[in-house]
Design a protein around this motif. Structure first.
Motif, PDB file in Angstrom:
ATOM      1  N   ASP A 629      27.698  42.805  26.506  1.00  0.00           N
ATOM      2  CA  ASP A 629      26.495  42.223  26.850  1.00  0.00           C
ATOM      3  C   ASP A 629      27.264  41.001  27.636  1.00  0.00           C
ATOM      4  N   ARG A 630      26.774  40.681  28.956  1.00  0.00           N
ATOM      5  CA  ARG A 630      27.238  39.522  29.597  1.00  0.00           C
ATOM      6  C   ARG A 630      26.117  38.764  30.282  1.00  0.00           C
ATOM      7  N   PRO A 631      25.962  37.430  29.628  1.00  0.00           N
ATOM      8  CA  PRO A 631      24.747  36.609  30.177  1.00  0.00           C
ATOM      9  C   PRO A 631      24.983  36.518  31.793  1.00  0.00           C
ATOM     10  N   LEU A 632      23.888  36.323  32.302  1.00  0.00           N
ATOM     11  CA  LEU A 632      23.785  36.218  33.861  1.00  0.00           C
ATOM     12  C   LEU A 632      24.498  35.056  34.064  1.00  0.00           C
ATOM     13  N   THR A 633      24.428  33.783  33.426  1.00  0.00           N
ATOM     14  CA  THR A 633      25.158  32.564  33.634  1.00  0.00           C
ATOM     15  C   THR A 633      26.408  32.652  33.556  1.00  0.00           C
ATOM     16  N   GLU A 634      27.078  33.790  33.000  1.00  0.00           N
ATOM     17  CA  GLU A 634      28.687  34.096  33.107  1.00  0.00           C
ATOM     18  C   GLU A 634      28.987  34.836  34.245  1.00  0.00           C
ATOM     19  N   ALA A 635      28.265  35.457  34.881  1.00  0.00           N
ATOM     20  CA  ALA A 635      28.547  36.538  35.838  1.00  0.00           C
ATOM     21  C   ALA A 635      29.239  35.921  37.006  1.00  0.00           C
ATOM     22  N   ARG A 636      30.421  36.737  37.869  1.00  0.00           N
ATOM     23  CA  ARG A 636      31.122  36.195  38.740  1.00  0.00           C
ATOM     24  C   ARG A 636      30.491  36.722  39.978  1.00  0.00           C
ATOM     25  N   SER A 637      30.092  37.962  39.951  1.00  0.00           N
ATOM     26  CA  SER A 637      29.697  38.714  40.884  1.00  0.00           C
ATOM     27  C   SER A 637      28.722  39.671  40.384  1.00  0.00           C
ATOM     28  N   VAL A 638      27.637  39.804  41.302  1.00  0.00           N
ATOM     29  CA  VAL A 638      26.446  40.905  40.848  1.00  0.00           C
ATOM     30  C   VAL A 638      25.957  41.909  42.097  1.00  0.00           C
ATOM     31  N   LEU A 639      25.541  42.997  41.512  1.00  0.00           N
ATOM     32  CA  LEU A 639      24.999  43.991  42.390  1.00  0.00           C
ATOM     33  C   LEU A 639      23.743  44.309  42.052  1.00  0.00           C
ATOM     34  N   ILE A 640      22.622  44.195  43.072  1.00  0.00           N
ATOM     35  CA  ILE A 640      21.390  44.485  43.020  1.00  0.00           C
ATOM     36  C   ILE A 640      20.879  45.618  44.000  1.00  0.00           C
ATOM     37  N   THR A 641      20.070  46.477  43.465  1.00  0.00           N
ATOM     38  CA  THR A 641      19.625  47.506  44.349  1.00  0.00           C
ATOM     39  C   THR A 641      17.958  47.279  44.280  1.00  0.00           C
ATOM     40  N   GLY A 642      17.475  47.636  45.460  1.00  0.00           N
ATOM     41  CA  GLY A 642      15.846  47.508  45.638  1.00  0.00           C
ATOM     42  C   GLY A 642      15.583  45.974  46.150  1.00  0.00           C
ATOM     43  N   ALA A 643      16.495  45.350  46.705  1.00  0.00           N
ATOM     44  CA  ALA A 643      16.368  43.857  47.023  1.00  0.00           C
ATOM     45  C   ALA A 643      15.342  43.733  48.382  1.00  0.00           C
ATOM     46  N   THR A 644      15.078  44.805  48.935  1.00  0.00           N
ATOM     47  CA  THR A 644      14.108  44.746  50.185  1.00  0.00           C
ATOM     48  C   THR A 644      12.807  45.110  49.778  1.00  0.00           C
ATOM     49  N   GLY A 645      12.497  45.248  48.521  1.00  0.00           N
ATOM     50  CA  GLY A 645      11.068  45.637  47.780  1.00  0.00           C
ATOM     51  C   GLY A 645      10.438  44.455  47.294  1.00  0.00           C
ATOM     52  N   PHE A 646       9.309  44.452  46.849  1.00  0.00           N
ATOM     53  CA  PHE A 646       8.491  43.484  46.468  1.00  0.00           C
ATOM     54  C   PHE A 646       9.201  42.901  45.018  1.00  0.00           C
ATOM     55  N   ASP A 662      29.031  29.645  43.458  1.00  0.00           N
ATOM     56  CA  ASP A 662      30.214  30.406  43.891  1.00  0.00           C
ATOM     57  C   ASP A 662      29.946  31.879  43.543  1.00  0.00           C
ATOM     58  N   VAL A 663      28.966  32.267  42.949  1.00  0.00           N
ATOM     59  CA  VAL A 663      28.607  33.747  42.719  1.00  0.00           C
ATOM     60  C   VAL A 663      27.961  34.292  43.766  1.00  0.00           C
ATOM     61  N   ILE A 664      28.790  35.632  44.185  1.00  0.00           N
ATOM     62  CA  ILE A 664      28.078  36.212  45.182  1.00  0.00           C
ATOM     63  C   ILE A 664      27.453  37.236  44.658  1.00  0.00           C
ATOM     64  N   VAL A 665      26.148  37.704  45.218  1.00  0.00           N
ATOM     65  CA  VAL A 665      25.373  38.747  45.019  1.00  0.00           C
ATOM     66  C   VAL A 665      25.358  39.773  46.128  1.00  0.00           C
ATOM     67  N   TYR A 666      25.708  41.067  45.619  1.00  0.00           N
ATOM     68  CA  TYR A 666      25.827  42.140  46.720  1.00  0.00           C
ATOM     69  C   TYR A 666      24.544  42.784  46.237  1.00  0.00           C
ATOM     70  N   ALA A 667      24.061  43.211  47.597  1.00  0.00           N
ATOM     71  CA  ALA A 667      22.693  43.811  47.546  1.00  0.00           C
ATOM     72  C   ALA A 667      22.699  45.084  48.623  1.00  0.00           C
ATOM     73  N   LEU A 668      22.595  46.269  47.625  1.00  0.00           N
ATOM     74  CA  LEU A 668      22.476  47.696  48.799  1.00  0.00           C
ATOM     75  C   LEU A 668      21.273  47.910  49.281  1.00  0.00           C
ATOM     76  N   VAL A 669      21.426  47.936  50.487  1.00  0.00           N
ATOM     77  CA  VAL A 669      20.366  48.056  51.536  1.00  0.00           C
ATOM     78  C   VAL A 669      20.595  49.409  52.376  1.00  0.00           C
ATOM     79  N   ARG A 670      19.399  50.053  52.497  1.00  0.00           N
ATOM     80  CA  ARG A 670      19.574  51.532  53.190  1.00  0.00           C
ATOM     81  C   ARG A 670      19.575  51.230  54.666  1.00  0.00           C
ATOM     82  N   GLY A 671      20.627  51.740  55.365  1.00  0.00           N
ATOM     83  CA  GLY A 671      20.876  51.443  56.735  1.00  0.00           C
ATOM     84  C   GLY A 671      19.643  52.216  57.639  1.00  0.00           C
TER      85      GLY A 671
END
Length: 805
Positions: A629-646, A662-671
């Protein structure tokens, strides 16, 4: 024969006369007239308490079923107008309609509720799970001062620019139209009227006269064998079909079986397309003499215009059957494009009289364009070319505007063109309907690429899975072209500046009407079976050998619902296996369908569900180290899918808000959109009011696709994300309760497996999976607990969405 009462007043009067007669029947559900009257009274009171008044739209968002009639009639009793919302609408179209029409309430079922989870002005009522409206606390207030000129319903169709248009129809038009139809074919207690294709136009008509409306299931209506079984088993006395569907039934079912299966049928209506004399003759040669074959011409903006008994029609020398004499009080006239009367020749048909719609909701310019005043009278411009025969009957010759009819669907070519030009790879385009009236027409799109962009069009077949997939986000399936042709420029007439149709190159040749079927050798190997299926696929779709492979999708190569029926018949002849058209929807490639035919059957003859096997994770997908388990507060970078939905918008906001700057969040978005991934994410957060300037630079859009290998990422990008990301939130999902499992699997099942693989690429990282709870069996035998094994309930999961989850 006429009435000054509104639709629901007429229904209530009939319910008082025949309280115990079945009103609506759908499988195991039956509402008597008294029960339907009581339930709709309760729901009407609830709707009034939620703000429904005269002319207020009430959305209905569910499949065709008995429950559909509850909000349908209740909206009328509340003084409002029912507004059908097709579950097949793409999400963008659904959002446009709800935000324009601003219904007070949308009535739906729990299975569809997730699709309404976006910002819109309506309250959402899940009629199957919310018991408050049944509590008895809501009695409708009187609507005695309601008149025939108040709205009864708002019916949406596509507009020329791709913008939907809501047709505002008052009670007067429907009531007048129904009573004129009763003069041709009336109902009495004991009549069983099967409804589906134009459900909202059909289901109410028998309920004003004591008949019973039978709801044909959506997965039966376009499958000839089950359809004949349904009509026979339920002893149906009347049904409506499109001419295309009738022709498919005649092609697929033995004549003697049709005659025996329709022994109780007395009336068969044809509507939605022109009827050829050839189809009329074929039908009359097969149908029992006791069945009346009636042709009716109707339009959403003006209801029924004319009807004709085709057994009694006199020959005209034309290849098309006339639609009959104009109904009483209907004013039908022919005009040229400058609205000058046309005498004795063909012209555009304009309709006046008591059945006209008010116009289009919130579109005064379009209303003024289509509803015109001539000689002091108001008319609707139908866009249909027609002529009057010597005896006064109307014959429809085709379309004279951008609207076409294909297999009963009204398709606006301008809307298709608009959707195409929204794609980043298309600079300009022209869309035409190829084929004569009364034949199996198809849409052909001529496209000019934007720069050197590859459109993915096969030059031999005109097929482009890439363009079809992109258009499916905004258009219903029946509006997506079958053929695409790349051009350097769209040819224009130098005088008028309009499209020069004669200069357009001919599309690939359609297949011959009669197809020679391949032979199946004895003891064929698995590979031979796939080869024969591929050969059959090509012959039925009219695609030359070598132009497609075993993973070619039936619908990408011009397949449609009625051709799927022909394919099912051909498969039975070649392979000796009886399948249904819906099986081709669920296994829409040669390889997938061959595997389906090879699967062992259960005792009831059904194939074992493949999704059970698909749910087992590949043993190769294993972490190199134990996950932690990794708490969100300790994350250095995060990936999220579904970021363009509600849901994704608010989840992304929480992640950005709770992590360091300084944490970067990568969001997978359909082209596939003109706006880039970063802009789409920012715009979505702003749309929901959660964008903050401090987030600038912290979100990086990653163009990808859950349905593609490695999430649509290059190998280099995949490895980079695998190394850099140390926490993943996966909440993207294809939420569609109409699509079969095979359509949802690539996105939801295969996409989730790819996300799991990414979690094990590089350092092992925690993966948080987010899903709806709308995945439980529909048997009603609960409770179902979150840690219960799902396999024992697998066969009770009927929707593709539930199976995929």
């Amino acid at each position: 024969m006429h009435s000054s009462d509104t639709l629901h007043q007429l229904f209530k009067r009939q319910a008082a006369e025949t309280p115990n007669v079945p009103a609506v029947v759908d499988g195991s559900t039956t509402y008597s007239y008294a029960e339907l009257d009581r339930l709709t009274d309760a729901l009407a009171g609830y709707l009034q308490a939620r703000g429904v008044r005269f002319d207020t739209p009430v959305g209905i968002f569910m499949e065709t079923c008995a429950e559909y009639t509850l909000p349908y009639i209740a909206a009328l009793k509340a003084g409002g107008a029912y507004m059908p919302l097709d579950p097949a609408y793409p999400q963008t179209l659904l959002q446009k309609i709800l935000n324009e029409a601003e219904p007070a309430v949308v009535v739906t079922k729990s299975a569809y509720a997730d699709r309404l989870d976006f910002d819109h002005p309506a309250r959402v009522l899940c009629i199957d799970s919310d018991e408050e409206w049944r509590s008895g606390r809501y009695d409708p207030t009187s609507t005695a001062d309601q008149s025939l000129d108040h709205l009864a319903f708002v019916a949406y169709s596509s507009g020329t620019t791709g913008e939907p248009k809501g047709i505002q129809d008052p009670h007067r038009g429907a009531v007048h139209s129904y009573f004129r139809r009763y003069e041709i074919s009336d109902y009495r207690v004991g009549d069983r009227v099967a409804c589906n294709i134009f459900f909202v136009w059909e289901v109410m008509r028998p309920l004003l006269r004591g008949g019973t409306s039978y709801v044909i299931p959506d997965d039966v209506i376009y499958d000839p064998d089950p359809l004949i079984d349904y009509l026979s088993e339920n002893r149906i006395t009347e049904v409506l079909m499109t001419p295309s569907l009738l022709e498919t039934v005649l092609n697929a079912v033995d004549a003697e079986r049709i005659r025996s299966g329709l022994a109780d049928l007395r009336v068969l209506w044809l509507n939605g397309e022109v009827v050829t004399v050839n189809l009329r003759d074929r039908a009359l040669a097969v149908l029992p003499d006791t069945i009346r074959l009636l042709n009716t011409y109707s339009i959403s903006e003006c209801h029924d215009v004319a009807s004709l008994d085709m057994r009694a029609m006199t020959e005209t020398g034309s290849e098309f059957c006339p639609v009959g004499f104009p109904n009483k009080d209907v004013d039908a006239r022919l005009f040229d494009e400058d609205l000058r009367p046309v005498e004795g020749d063909k012209g555009e048909l304009l309709i006046g009289g008591p059945c006209l719609a008010r116009g289009y909701l919130k579109k005064p310019e379009l209303t003024a364009e289509r509803f015109v005043t001539v000689d002091g009278n108001r008319y609707y411009r139908t866009g249909d070319m027609a002529r009057f025969l010597d005896d006064g009957r109307i014959e429809i010759l085709g379309r004279c505007d951008y609207m076409v009819k294909i297999r009963g669907y009204s398709i606006n070519l301008g809307a298709v063109e608009s959707a195409l030009t929204q794609l980043p790879e298309v600079k300009s385009c022209a869309v035409i309907a190829e084929g004569k009236e009364g034949t199996d027409k198809r849409l052909v799109a001529y496209v000019v690429p934007d720069g050197a962009v590859e459109l993915g069009i096969d030059p031999e077949t005109g097929v482009s899975p890439r363009l079809r997939e992109a258009l499916a986000r905004d258009l219903p399936n029946y509006s997506i072209p079958s053929i695409f042709i790349a051009m350097e420029a769209i040819p224009l007439n130098p005088v008028t500046g309009k499209l020069n149709r004669k200069a357009l190159p001919a599309p690939p040749t359609k297949r011959a009407q009669e197809v020679d079927l391949p032979e199946l050798p004895p003891h064929a190997s698995s590979e031979e079976l796939k080869g024969i299926m591929l050969d059959l696929w090509g012959r039925m779709l009219g695609v030359s050998q070598g132009a497609m492979d075993g993973d070619a999708d039936f619908f990408d190569f011009g397949g449609h619902s009625l051709l799927a029926v022909e394919m099912a018949v051909a498969i039975e002849k070649v392979f000796g296996e009886k399948i249904l058209a819906k099986d081709i929807y669920e296994h829409s490639t040669p390889n997938a369908l061959t595997e389906y035919l090879k699967n062992p059957r259960q005792e009831n003859g059904e194939k074992r569900p493949r999704f059970v096997e698909d749910a087992r994770l590949d043993p190769a997908v294993l972490p190199e180290e134990t996950a932690f388990d990794r708490p969100l507060t300790e994350a250095r970078s995060v990936l999220i899918t579904g970021a363009t939905g509600f849901l994704g918008a608010f989840l992304l906001h929480e992640i950005l808000d709770r992590t360091r700057e300084d944490v970067i969040v990568y969001a997978l978005v359909r082209g596939g959109k003109k706006a880039g991934p970063d802009a789409r994410i920012r715009d979505n957060l702003a749309y929901y009011g959660v964008w903050e300037d401090r987030f600038e630079g912290r979100v990086k859009g990653v163009a990808g696709d859950l349905a593609q290998d490695r999430l649509g990422l290059s190998e280099k990008e995949w490895d980079r994300l695998g190394r850099e990301v140390n926490l993943i939130f996966h909440c993207a999902s294809l939420v569609n309760y109409v699509y079969p499992y095979e359509a949802i699997k690539p996105h939801t099942v295969d996409g989730t497996e790819a996300v799991i693989r990414l979690a094990f690429t590089g350092p092992t990282k925690p993966l948080y999976y987010i899903s709806t709870n709308g995945i439980f069996p529909e048997t009603g035998e609960g409770p179902f607990r979150e840690d219960d094994p799902i396999e024992p309930y697998a066969e009770d999961l009927s929707s593709g969405y539930c199976q995929a989850k």
